[in-house]
Design a protein around this motif. Sequence first.
Motif, short mmCIF file in Angstrom:
data_model
loop_
_atom_site.label_atom_id
_atom_site.label_comp_id
_atom_site.label_asym_id
_atom_site.label_seq_id
_atom_site.Cartn_x
_atom_site.Cartn_y
_atom_site.Cartn_z
N UNK A 41 0.96 -1.28 -0.08
CA UNK A 41 -0.01 -0.53 0.00
C UNK A 41 0.90 1.26 0.30
N UNK A 42 0.45 2.41 -0.64
CA UNK A 42 1.15 3.52 -0.64
C UNK A 42 -0.07 4.41 -0.47
N UNK A 43 0.81 5.36 0.20
CA UNK A 43 -0.44 7.00 0.36
C UNK A 43 0.90 7.84 1.18
N UNK A 44 1.17 8.24 -0.23
CA UNK A 44 2.03 9.69 0.38
C UNK A 44 1.48 10.70 0.34
N UNK A 45 2.48 11.85 0.68
CA UNK A 45 1.58 12.89 1.24
C UNK A 45 0.83 13.72 0.19
N UNK A 46 -0.07 14.60 0.62
CA UNK A 46 -0.78 15.29 -0.87
C UNK A 46 -0.02 15.99 -1.32
N UNK A 47 1.42 16.84 -1.07
CA UNK A 47 1.44 17.51 -1.75
C UNK A 47 2.37 17.15 -2.87
#
Length: 111
Positions: free
Chosen positions: A81-87
């Motif tokens: 799973x990946x959940x990178x920062x919104x920026x």
Amino acid sequence: MAITATQSPDYFRSELEKAVGGHRNVGDVRGDGLTAAVEFVEDKDDRRFFDAGRKIGPQVAAALLERGVIGRAMPQGDILGFAPPLCLTREEADVVVRAAADAIESVFKAI
């Protein structure tokens, strides 16, 4: 340039799909917006999963970390799973995608 919901919400997942979706051991690439997951299978055609004891997801997560990128081996199966920062910028998304493709290839070469 940062990827925002109004600019390109599915860029990261789309690029991940292009890079690894055709791999013989990738059963699915899914996600929404900047979150994404890659599911690994032993047999793509039959959707046969690896034996849990082989810990394929954790192996790929470790190989990814060696490349300087954090991905989470999900407890529900061999899923990364990946959940990178919104920026996250497009350039940074491309770095993550390249690292993921390299990590996946290195793990499956070894088994």
